[in-house]
Structure formats: structure tokens, C-alpha cells
Write a protein that holds these residues in place. Structure first.
Motif, PDB file in Angstrom:
ATOM      1  N   LEU A  16      -9.246  -2.321 -12.003  1.00  0.00           N
ATOM      2  CA  LEU A  16      -9.522  -1.467 -10.793  1.00  0.00           C
ATOM      3  C   LEU A  16      -9.069  -2.446  -9.739  1.00  0.00           C
ATOM      4  O   LEU A  16      -8.724  -1.785  -8.834  1.00  0.00           O
ATOM      5  CB  LEU A  16     -10.946  -1.404 -10.673  1.00  0.00           C
ATOM      6  CG  LEU A  16     -11.720  -0.455 -11.479  1.00  0.00           C
ATOM      7  CD1 LEU A  16     -13.184  -0.311 -11.410  1.00  0.00           C
ATOM      8  CD2 LEU A  16     -11.041   1.026 -11.766  1.00  0.00           C
ATOM      9  N   GLU A  17      -8.889  -3.839  -9.946  1.00  0.00           N
ATOM     10  CA  GLU A  17      -8.229  -4.468  -8.812  1.00  0.00           C
ATOM     11  C   GLU A  17      -6.802  -4.970  -9.148  1.00  0.00           C
ATOM     12  O   GLU A  17      -6.247  -5.638  -8.402  1.00  0.00           O
ATOM     13  CB  GLU A  17      -9.092  -5.811  -8.750  1.00  0.00           C
ATOM     14  CG  GLU A  17     -10.504  -5.720  -8.316  1.00  0.00           C
ATOM     15  CD  GLU A  17     -10.828  -5.147  -7.147  1.00  0.00           C
ATOM     16  OE1 GLU A  17     -10.060  -5.758  -6.099  1.00  0.00           O
ATOM     17  OE2 GLU A  17     -11.638  -4.115  -7.111  1.00  0.00           O
ATOM     18  N   SER A  18      -6.250  -4.154  -9.859  1.00  0.00           N
ATOM     19  CA  SER A  18      -4.795  -4.373 -10.088  1.00  0.00           C
ATOM     20  C   SER A  18      -3.878  -4.044  -8.856  1.00  0.00           C
ATOM     21  O   SER A  18      -4.316  -3.241  -8.488  1.00  0.00           O
ATOM     22  CB  SER A  18      -4.242  -3.550 -11.282  1.00  0.00           C
ATOM     23  OG  SER A  18      -2.755  -3.701 -11.507  1.00  0.00           O
ATOM     24  N   LEU A  19      -2.926  -5.021  -8.574  1.00  0.00           N
ATOM     25  CA  LEU A  19      -1.949  -4.569  -7.634  1.00  0.00           C
ATOM     26  C   LEU A  19      -0.726  -3.597  -7.839  1.00  0.00           C
ATOM     27  O   LEU A  19      -0.034  -3.242  -7.024  1.00  0.00           O
ATOM     28  CB  LEU A  19      -1.379  -5.820  -6.908  1.00  0.00           C
ATOM     29  CG  LEU A  19      -2.696  -6.831  -6.356  1.00  0.00           C
ATOM     30  CD1 LEU A  19      -1.827  -8.132  -5.761  1.00  0.00           C
ATOM     31  CD2 LEU A  19      -3.427  -6.358  -5.617  1.00  0.00           C
ATOM     32  N   THR A  20      -0.624  -3.524  -9.193  1.00  0.00           N
ATOM     33  CA  THR A  20       0.572  -2.669  -9.664  1.00  0.00           C
ATOM     34  C   THR A  20       0.808  -1.363  -8.975  1.00  0.00           C
ATOM     35  O   THR A  20       1.595  -0.905  -8.513  1.00  0.00           O
ATOM     36  CB  THR A  20       0.720  -2.878 -10.833  1.00  0.00           C
ATOM     37  OG1 THR A  20       0.896  -3.895 -11.574  1.00  0.00           O
ATOM     38  CG2 THR A  20       1.858  -1.687 -11.462  1.00  0.00           C
ATOM     39  N   PRO A  21      -0.433  -0.428  -8.836  1.00  0.00           N
ATOM     40  CA  PRO A  21      -0.561   0.787  -8.488  1.00  0.00           C
ATOM     41  C   PRO A  21       0.030   0.793  -6.918  1.00  0.00           C
ATOM     42  O   PRO A  21       0.871   1.568  -6.457  1.00  0.00           O
ATOM     43  CB  PRO A  21      -1.955   1.401  -8.527  1.00  0.00           C
ATOM     44  CG  PRO A  21      -2.229   0.429  -9.906  1.00  0.00           C
ATOM     45  CD  PRO A  21      -1.734  -0.769  -9.562  1.00  0.00           C
ATOM     46  N   ASP A  22      -0.707   0.021  -6.152  1.00  0.00           N
ATOM     47  CA  ASP A  22      -0.135   0.059  -4.724  1.00  0.00           C
ATOM     48  C   ASP A  22       1.299  -0.591  -4.507  1.00  0.00           C
ATOM     49  O   ASP A  22       1.875   0.110  -3.654  1.00  0.00           O
ATOM     50  CB  ASP A  22      -1.161  -0.904  -4.047  1.00  0.00           C
ATOM     51  CG  ASP A  22      -2.771  -0.185  -3.634  1.00  0.00           C
ATOM     52  OD1 ASP A  22      -2.917   0.797  -2.721  1.00  0.00           O
ATOM     53  OD2 ASP A  22      -3.427  -0.443  -4.338  1.00  0.00           O
ATOM     54  N   MET A  23       1.733  -1.369  -5.353  1.00  0.00           N
ATOM     55  CA  MET A  23       2.961  -1.869  -5.097  1.00  0.00           C
ATOM     56  C   MET A  23       3.978  -0.586  -5.543  1.00  0.00           C
ATOM     57  O   MET A  23       4.970  -0.408  -4.745  1.00  0.00           O
ATOM     58  CB  MET A  23       3.474  -3.077  -6.133  1.00  0.00           C
ATOM     59  CG  MET A  23       3.132  -4.105  -5.502  1.00  0.00           C
ATOM     60  SD  MET A  23       4.173  -5.592  -6.713  1.00  0.00           S
ATOM     61  CE  MET A  23       3.169  -5.474  -8.100  1.00  0.00           C
TER      62      MET A  23
END
Length: 297
Positions: A16-23
């Protein structure tokens, strides 16, 4: 903006804290795409108990263009796919699944992300002898990148010696002119005093797994130290290594590189890696809050 909506997802556990989606989403907007990214965390209450097989089928039904794949499914998902890219097959791990005309194709951009980070972040470094800790999905990709980069002697260590041996045996066959061996972590510690570089490809050092995976007192004073972890990007290992005068390579470049390469495969467009790097830094430092992303409809 493109009229076709592109639906992409990330599947894994504790993501849930992954940065991949927002990138992905930030760059997709700048590329003029209608891009929707969903997160399917199989440890979350609403998805607990679902199998990776079910996730693939649901993604197909809902018209996903692609799924990024992370721990612990990078290796187990391979047998469920219709096709594999040559690199994914050689590595034995997948971090991206493309849905194409009803078929699934596995790709691996972890290795290209790490490979580009080596080229850009360790210019003029020595590569003859490298010791790597970790033989999981990320470790398989970093080992492949190291061998493709020209490392002549690679030691792969893991607490699970059978896993380390399997990775080493596999790559020894693929790279017969290079020396690839496996060893228990206790023995790898004794080899670090002669290594040109050390790669940390285990979960140790993450916010949820604090600590260091080996004793820096045992490392050759001129060796570089690389860590695949990016949350935090200044791990305890890298902080201590820098204080001792080692060249260090943090996990940001690999994280950005794999996202750039994944987005290119998904969309067929050329992302701006510098722009994605700035977005990544904003996310890590909290200057941009993480989005609240839904999963399946």
C-alpha cells in the motif's frame, strides 16, 4: 489526452505504500494518457485469501493492460503466463505482466533498472569480483544485471543456501565464461575483503525489516556498496558505508529505472526518466502525498 483508458495494477503483499503507482500516473498525465492505476494488496482485508490466479483472471475480465508484480509472486506467477520475454525466462522472475489480445506475457524490468543504475551511479567502478546477498526475485534480477554488466566473479549468498545454489547454477549455464558460485552468508562474509563491490538484495534495511545484513568491518575498504531498497533510500547499511568512505548506490535508480522501462512497455511511449526521478524524490520526501488507489471494481 488519449481517449483510450489504460488500466494498470500492482499485485503483491504489503504494497500500500509503494511509490510505483504514483510514479506511473504522474508521468502518464504528462504523456497525455488516460491512465488508471489500481493496487491489489493481497494482505488487505478485501483481498485476503485471493490467489494470484484469481487476480490474473479478474484483471483480464476488467480489461487491464498490465500488472506490475512484486513480492512474493515474481517467481510463482511465471507458470501461469502464456509467454515470457527472453530476459524474464533467463532470470526466472517476472515483475510486469502485459495483457495482449487475451494472452499474458511476462517481462522483467528489475534487471534493466538495476543495470542502468550501475552504469549511471558507479561510473569507473571495478567489476571483477562482486559478492551479492539475496537470491530471491530481486536478487535473481540484480545477479543477471551484474553478469550482463561484465562482472567476472559473482558470489551469491542467501540464508536459504538451496535457493542461492539454484540461482548460481542457472546463471553458470547461461554465462559459461564467468565464474558464478553460491555460498552460505557466513562464508560470504569471509569473501568480502577481496570484493570490488557488494550488493544487498535482501529485505534487511527496509522500514519493516531494520538493520544491516552483514558486518561492514569485513568489507574491502575500496569496495562499492549497492542496496536495492528505496524505503528508506538512505538505509542504515548505506549510511554506515558512506561514513567509512565507500562509494554507495541506493535503490532509487533501480526503482525509477524499472518504472520507466515498465511504462514504456505498457504504453509504447518514451517516458522522461529525469521527470520521473523528480516525481519519485517528491514522493519519498513527502512533498507529494501518496494517492489512495482502489483495486478491482
Amino acid at each position: 489526452m488519449s481517449s483510450e483508458r489504460i488500466i494498470v495494477g500492482l499485485v503483491g503483499e504489503g504494497i500500500l505504500e509503494s511509490l510505483t503507482p504514483d510514479m506511473h500516473m504522474a508521468e502518464a498525465v504528462k504523456l497525455g494518457l488516460d491512465y488508471e492505476y489500481r493496487v491489489i494488496d493481497l494482505l488487505a482485508h478485501e483481498y485476503r485469501g485471493l490467489s494470484i490466479e484469481h487476480v490474473l483472471e479478474e484483471a483480464r475480465i476488467e480489461g487491464f493492460r498490465a500488472l506490475n508484480v512484486t513480492h512474493p509472486f515474481k517467481q510463482s506467477v511465471m507458470s501461469l503466463l502464456d509467454n515470457l520475454s527472453e530476459d524474464a525466462q533467463r532470470i526466472g522472475a517476472v515483475n510486469l505482466i502485459i495483457f495482449d489480445e487475451g494472452l499474458t506475457r511476462g517481462e522483467n524490468t528489475d534487471w534493466t533498472g538495476f543495470g542502468s543504475s550501475l552504469s549511471e551511479g558507479l561510473i569507473d567502478a571495478q567489476w571483477d569480483h562482486v559478492v551479492q546477498f539475496g537470491a530471491g526475485g530481486a536478487g535473481a534480477a540484480t545477479a543477471y544485471a551484474l553478469l550482463k554488466h561484465g562482472v567476472q566473479n559473482l558470489v551469491i549468498a542467501d540464508l536459504n543456501i538451496e535457493k542461492a545454489a539454484a540461482v548460481a547454477n542457472h546463471y553458470r549455464a547461461l554465462f559459461p565464461r564467468q565464474n558464478v558460485i553460491s555460498t552460505p552468508t557466513t562464508e560470504a562474509n569471509k569473501m568480502m575483503n577481496e570484493a570490488d563491490g557488494i550488493v544487498q538484495a535482501t529485505p534487511v534495511g527496509m522500514n519493516t525489516h531494520p538493520g544491516v545484513p552483514f558486518d561492514l568491518d569485513l568489507v574491502n575498504g575500496s569496495a562499492w556498496v549497492a542496496d536495492v531498497i528505496y524505503r528508506p533510500f538512505e538505509t542504515q547499511l548505506l549510511c554506515e558505508a558512506r561514513e567509512r568512505g565507500h562509494r554507495v548506490l541506493d535503490g532509487r535508480r533501480m526503482a525509477i529505472g524499472q518504472a520507466v522501462d515498465s511504462l514504456k512497455l505498457i504504453t509504447g511511449l518514451e517516458p522522461n526518466s529525469d521527470r520521473m526521478g523528480r516525481d519519485f524524490s517528491d514522493l519519498v520526501t513527502g512533498r507529494r502525498p501518496l494517492s489512495k488507489l482502489q483495486g478491482f471494481k
